[in-house]
Design a protein around this motif. Sequence first.
Motif, mmCIF file in Angstrom:
data_model
loop_
_atom_site.group_PDB
_atom_site.id
_atom_site.type_symbol
_atom_site.label_atom_id
_atom_site.label_comp_id
_atom_site.label_asym_id
_atom_site.label_seq_id
_atom_site.Cartn_x
_atom_site.Cartn_y
_atom_site.Cartn_z
ATOM 1 N N LYS A 1 -4.396 19.696 -3.017
ATOM 2 C CA LYS A 1 -3.687 18.967 -1.965
ATOM 3 C C LYS A 1 -3.645 19.812 -0.695
ATOM 4 N N GLY B 1 0.702 15.836 -1.353
ATOM 5 C CA GLY B 1 1.537 15.795 -2.544
ATOM 6 C C GLY B 1 2.988 15.736 -2.077
ATOM 7 N N ARG C 1 -5.896 12.777 -11.869
ATOM 8 C CA ARG C 1 -4.483 12.601 -11.542
ATOM 9 C C ARG C 1 -3.618 12.653 -12.795
ATOM 10 N N ARG D 1 -2.788 11.248 5.988
ATOM 11 C CA ARG D 1 -3.952 10.637 5.344
ATOM 12 C C ARG D 1 -4.946 10.118 6.382
ATOM 13 N N ALA E 1 -2.662 25.064 0.323
ATOM 14 C CA ALA E 1 -1.859 23.948 0.823
ATOM 15 C C ALA E 1 -0.830 24.405 1.859
ATOM 16 N N THR F 1 -5.236 15.272 2.197
ATOM 17 C CA THR F 1 -4.508 14.736 1.040
ATOM 18 C C THR F 1 -3.095 15.304 0.983
ATOM 19 N N LEU G 1 0.213 21.440 -7.480
ATOM 20 C CA LEU G 1 -0.398 20.530 -6.501
ATOM 21 C C LEU G 1 -1.326 21.307 -5.564
ATOM 22 N N ILE H 1 1.735 19.616 1.185
ATOM 23 C CA ILE H 1 2.761 19.318 0.194
ATOM 24 C C ILE H 1 4.072 19.107 0.935
#
Lengths: 324, 324
Positions: B142, B81, B18, B74, B49, B79, B137, B145
């Motif tokens: 991710k 961003g 991260r 989630r 993404a 995941t 990202l 987004i």
Amino acid sequence: MSKMVSTELLNEFLSGSRRALAKLISAVENDGTQARAVLDELYGKIGQAYRLGITGPPGAGKSTLVDQLAKTIRASGKTVGIIAVDPTSPFTGGALLGDRVRMHDIATDPGVFIRSMATRGSLGGLSQKAQDAADVLDVFGKDFIIFETVGVGQSELDIVEAADTVIVVLVPESGDSVQAMKAGLMEIADIFVLNKADRDGASRAVQELEAILHLRPAAPWNPPVVSTVAPAGKGLDAVWKKIQQHREFLLQDGRLAAKRKQRLEKKIHELVSRRLKQEFWDEEAQQLLDASLENFQNQKLSPYRIVEELMNKFMASLQRKMEN
Amino acid sequence: MSKMVSTELLNEFLSGSRRALAKLISAVENDGTQARAVLDELYGKIGQAYRLGITGPPGAGKSTLVDQLAKTIRASGKTVGIIAVDPTSPFTGGALLGDRVRMHDIATDPGVFIRSMATRGSLGGLSQKAQDAADVLDVFGKDFIIFETVGVGQSELDIVEAADTVIVVLVPESGDSVQAMKAGLMEIADIFVLNKADRDGASRAVQELEAILHLRPAAPWNPPVVSTVAPAGKGLDAVWKKIQQHREFLLQDGRLAAKRKQRLEKKIHELVSRRLKQEFWDEEAQQLLDASLENFQNQKLSPYRIVEELMNKFMASLQRKMEN
């Protein structure tokens, strides 16, 4: 190629024909080479008109205020040009807000020229074309030019550049949305007008506004707050007075000249960008781009690499042009 | 020249750090040549993404909605961003709206990465840098987004380009200002969310919205209206479902691919404009411009003529560069 701007038209224009004025503004709007040549010829004469920008959130009663202001200006013996910029949908090209109805006195006064313009894709923006139209009105001999825009989006920045004095029109309205929208407008006002001052909450709104302004560091010009009830014509003399005071202020220490120099510089930057784009995006460049985009699906080329290729091609083709 | 992006950093990034992610986004924001080279390297990996755009008038509760949406995403094992674009004053650079407080769950979830960005002068705009950050990202891995922007100004157009699915968040609020501001937002929504649905006037607001939408010609995708009470998490599952439906729709007939191709084309146009500006405005050009502006006071030169001179100088200096 049809001649959009004949010598005849130019002469009619220079002798004060409204019809010719309208035609010339259209020619400039359509941005032909002819129109550009015309502006070149006329440019020596630009610079007499004083430019006002009136903006604010939708629903603040700007149109009525503008009309009343025009009336007040006319009563002082000066002439007015109004450029009303209407936000249009960048998707459909249609008007986003309802058509305004202009006051009868203003619509029929030969000393007032009104032009409506669409924003053409830049939501709320005051295009170079609106400024070009103002230049034409300037040469025509209008003493005052009023840009009327809706205060959302890019227009805040544009209007600061286009106008000598910026007036932000607010109304006593509650709600977070309006507050936040005002946030950008707060910074650009030379004069605040609190319109619909006959409504509930008006005096409190003025107090709050003055309190916020009071928190700012003292400046050479501190924007005054004027209350108006536009349809009744109340407060317009006070607005007019503040405009004249601000103009006086700008004439000190070459401030107005500095503003106009900056305006010209920005205009030149804009025109250069436009010309460069025209030079760059010829058929070959477009084909190269299309080919790269096709490959994109398969190879995921970086846009930065594509741009490098395009720049190299541009340099090469420029070289060939100059050798010929 | 300090190395902003080392091979070490790149490796850390690619193994999921991260800290490295944050550093790389910063490098990209500062737009160094290094960062560009990095993006070039990474570009092959971009495209996994799915990008959501959340916009709407200020005060609509977007931040809470975004956080709740992130929670919902989630919970499905993906995941997220978040790129939150805050409108800043083009004059002072300061924030125009208050700082948001993010929900604790989201702020502490390692599967969620949040980045705040200023608009840096284009009021409300979603810059190329925000999109570059999204690309980083994307490569990081991710799944989703979220661009979060305030719906005033240029951002409506920008977000349509940056996002695959655009969600416009409205609230039951009266007043002409808000209505008109919505006008531009109405056109860009793939999904409408009526937030603060526990307020008075909520169900009527939904009805009015649906009535307006019903007047439109039928289209392949008709934007649904979903009611939510974001702080309580109500309606989020429905929003999530509609996002998935819209994604399914875009995957049909190559619609998503067409969108992304258009996005890349626009990006390339932007980058070309930037490069051309850099090439053009060297010291000589600036001096020529300054000299012309000085003359302006005295001679009222036309900006068009000044641009011609500058273009000629540019061509000439390009020729010299290439001969050397």
